[in-house]
Scaffold this active site. Structure first.
Site, PDB file in Angstrom:
ATOM      1  N   HIS A  68       0.860  -1.184   0.000  1.00  0.00           N
ATOM      2  CA  HIS A  68       0.000   0.000   0.000  1.00  0.00           C
ATOM      3  C   HIS A  68       0.895   1.232   0.000  1.00  0.00           C
ATOM      4  CE1 HIS A  68      -3.800  -2.060   1.865  1.00  0.00           C
ATOM      5  NE2 HIS A  68      -3.287  -2.754   0.864  1.00  0.00           N
ATOM      6  N   GLU A 124       1.180   3.743   1.896  1.00  0.00           N
ATOM      7  CA  GLU A 124       1.787   4.061   3.190  1.00  0.00           C
ATOM      8  C   GLU A 124       3.003   3.178   3.456  1.00  0.00           C
ATOM      9  OE1 GLU A 124      -2.778   4.355   3.826  1.00  0.00           O
ATOM     10  OE2 GLU A 124      -1.384   3.222   2.573  1.00  0.00           O
TER      11      GLU A 124
END
Length: 166
Positions: free
Chosen positions: A63, A65
């Site tokens: 992801h 992040e």
């Protein structure tokens, strides 16, 4: 007067960094990934950028992040990212919140709420549950964090995907 000026500077910085996260989201969209982008900031400077790369890297943990976290940790040569903030276009999921807590991120600033799996203020509230030894400041989902722009990017992506144009 100084308080008001400081608030304006902080808001301008928040807008600048969120716009950088939006640029990362566009990179994800171009790569036919779910268009979420993130930047990590320390001392007023971007130290890492990331966008979703789950498909590109065959990695369910890639992801935006986590991609940015990995880059920031490498740059600082430390898995603890003390005094760092992350700007992300969509509210992080439980997996990402866990990683952000473990990295000791100071602040999460997100653009759009994730009404299905958001883990900051929406569905799970993992980032604010109070059960962890590290507390993260959470901001997001409001207009000053470009919430409409961030929501639009992801909504358009899934709308096109549903009608087969993606």
């Amino acid at each position: 007067m100084n308080k008001e000026r400081n608030k304006q500077i902080i808001e301008a910085n928040d807008t600048h960094f969120m716009l950088q996260a939006i640029e990362e989201a566009y990179k994800a969209r171009k790569a036919k990934e779910v268009p979420i982008g993130a930047v990590i900031v320390k001392d007023g400077k971007i130290i890492a950028r990331g966008f979703n790369k789950c498909i590109l890297s065959s990695d369910p943990t890639a992801h935006a992040e986590n991609v940015a976290l990995r880059k920031a940790a490498k740059k600082l040569m430390n898995y603890r990212l003390n005094n760092c903030s992350i700007y992300v276009t969509v509210e992080p999921c439980v997996m990402c919140v866990g990683a952000l807590i473990n990295a000791r991120i100071e602040k999460i600033i997100f653009g759009a709420f994730d009404k299905k799996i958001g883990a900051c203020r929406n569905v799970y509230k993992a980032a604010i549950c109070g059960r962890f030894n590290h507390k993260i400041e959470i901001k997001g989902g409001e207009e000053e964090y470009l919430s409409a722009e961030c929501a639009n990017i992801i909504e358009e992506f899934f709308k096109k995907k549903r009608i087969g144009k993606q």
